[in-house]
Design a protein around this motif. Structure first.
Motif, PDB file in Angstrom:
ATOM      1  N   TYR A   3       9.358  32.300  -5.825  1.00  0.00           N
ATOM      2  CA  TYR A   3      10.241  31.381  -5.570  1.00  0.00           C
ATOM      3  C   TYR A   3       9.833  30.154  -6.516  1.00  0.00           C
ATOM      4  O   TYR A   3      10.313  29.483  -6.998  1.00  0.00           O
ATOM      5  CB  TYR A   3      10.537  30.728  -4.223  1.00  0.00           C
ATOM      6  CG  TYR A   3      11.471  29.889  -4.126  1.00  0.00           C
ATOM      7  CD1 TYR A   3      12.841  29.868  -4.415  1.00  0.00           C
ATOM      8  CD2 TYR A   3      10.882  28.593  -3.721  1.00  0.00           C
ATOM      9  CE1 TYR A   3      13.914  28.859  -4.048  1.00  0.00           C
ATOM     10  CE2 TYR A   3      11.990  27.608  -3.278  1.00  0.00           C
ATOM     11  CZ  TYR A   3      13.175  27.812  -3.668  1.00  0.00           C
ATOM     12  OH  TYR A   3      14.164  26.709  -3.660  1.00  0.00           O
ATOM     13  N   SER A   4       8.448  29.895  -6.202  1.00  0.00           N
ATOM     14  CA  SER A   4       7.723  28.777  -7.068  1.00  0.00           C
ATOM     15  C   SER A   4       7.798  28.822  -8.682  1.00  0.00           C
ATOM     16  O   SER A   4       8.041  27.829  -9.174  1.00  0.00           O
ATOM     17  CB  SER A   4       6.378  28.537  -6.625  1.00  0.00           C
ATOM     18  OG  SER A   4       5.566  29.810  -6.878  1.00  0.00           O
ATOM     19  N   ASP A   5       7.836  30.224  -8.944  1.00  0.00           N
ATOM     20  CA  ASP A   5       7.789  30.553 -10.409  1.00  0.00           C
ATOM     21  C   ASP A   5       9.260  30.133 -10.911  1.00  0.00           C
ATOM     22  O   ASP A   5       9.336  29.494 -12.169  1.00  0.00           O
ATOM     23  CB  ASP A   5       7.315  31.844 -10.773  1.00  0.00           C
ATOM     24  CG  ASP A   5       5.936  32.099 -10.674  1.00  0.00           C
ATOM     25  OD1 ASP A   5       5.128  31.115 -10.504  1.00  0.00           O
ATOM     26  OD2 ASP A   5       5.729  33.464 -10.495  1.00  0.00           O
ATOM     27  N   PHE A   6      10.152  30.257 -10.211  1.00  0.00           N
ATOM     28  CA  PHE A   6      11.733  30.148 -10.443  1.00  0.00           C
ATOM     29  C   PHE A   6      11.895  28.664 -10.549  1.00  0.00           C
ATOM     30  O   PHE A   6      12.444  28.089 -11.512  1.00  0.00           O
ATOM     31  CB  PHE A   6      12.354  30.923  -9.461  1.00  0.00           C
ATOM     32  CG  PHE A   6      14.035  30.584  -9.572  1.00  0.00           C
ATOM     33  CD1 PHE A   6      14.532  31.267 -10.546  1.00  0.00           C
ATOM     34  CD2 PHE A   6      14.458  29.472  -8.956  1.00  0.00           C
ATOM     35  CE1 PHE A   6      15.860  30.873 -10.971  1.00  0.00           C
ATOM     36  CE2 PHE A   6      15.936  29.504  -9.174  1.00  0.00           C
ATOM     37  CZ  PHE A   6      16.849  30.167 -10.234  1.00  0.00           C
ATOM     38  N   ILE A  10      12.977  26.291 -13.797  1.00  0.00           N
ATOM     39  CA  ILE A  10      13.975  25.513 -13.698  1.00  0.00           C
ATOM     40  C   ILE A  10      13.647  24.176 -14.261  1.00  0.00           C
ATOM     41  O   ILE A  10      14.429  23.442 -15.152  1.00  0.00           O
ATOM     42  CB  ILE A  10      14.899  25.592 -12.224  1.00  0.00           C
ATOM     43  CG1 ILE A  10      15.335  26.710 -12.253  1.00  0.00           C
ATOM     44  CG2 ILE A  10      15.932  24.392 -12.524  1.00  0.00           C
ATOM     45  CD1 ILE A  10      16.626  27.097 -13.001  1.00  0.00           C
ATOM     46  N   ALA A  11      12.726  23.508 -13.673  1.00  0.00           N
ATOM     47  CA  ALA A  11      12.259  22.113 -14.058  1.00  0.00           C
ATOM     48  C   ALA A  11      11.820  21.981 -15.423  1.00  0.00           C
ATOM     49  O   ALA A  11      12.145  21.151 -16.055  1.00  0.00           O
ATOM     50  CB  ALA A  11      11.059  21.753 -12.850  1.00  0.00           C
ATOM     51  N   THR A  12      11.073  23.084 -15.789  1.00  0.00           N
ATOM     52  CA  THR A  12      10.712  23.033 -17.279  1.00  0.00           C
ATOM     53  C   THR A  12      11.865  23.025 -18.218  1.00  0.00           C
ATOM     54  O   THR A  12      11.970  22.222 -19.254  1.00  0.00           O
ATOM     55  CB  THR A  12       9.514  24.064 -17.657  1.00  0.00           C
ATOM     56  OG1 THR A  12       8.630  24.045 -16.770  1.00  0.00           O
ATOM     57  CG2 THR A  12       9.366  24.162 -19.123  1.00  0.00           C
TER      58      THR A  12
END
Length: 58
Positions: A3-6, A10-12
């Motif tokens: 989830y953190s990678d996702f 998204i933020a990037t």
């Protein structure tokens, strides 16, 4: 996929998209002033909702 990678992806993507949008289509002074006025109204509305919620909890 975690989830953190996702969320990092998204933020990037949002940052890169915003930067590309500013480079290829800069905002005029009139549009910038309009955004400032609308943002002020949005934050005022959010503040009143939070105040009402706190008053309801008392």
């Amino acid at each position: 996929m975690r989830y953190s990678d996702f969320t990092k992806g998204i933020a990037t993507g949002m940052l890169v998209g915003a930067a590309a949008g500013m480079i290829f289509e800069p905002i005029s002074e009139k549009q910038r002033n309009k955004i400032k006025r609308k943002t002020k109204g949005v934050f005022r509305s959010i503040g009143s909702v939070i105040d009402t919620a706190f008053d309801m909890m008392r």
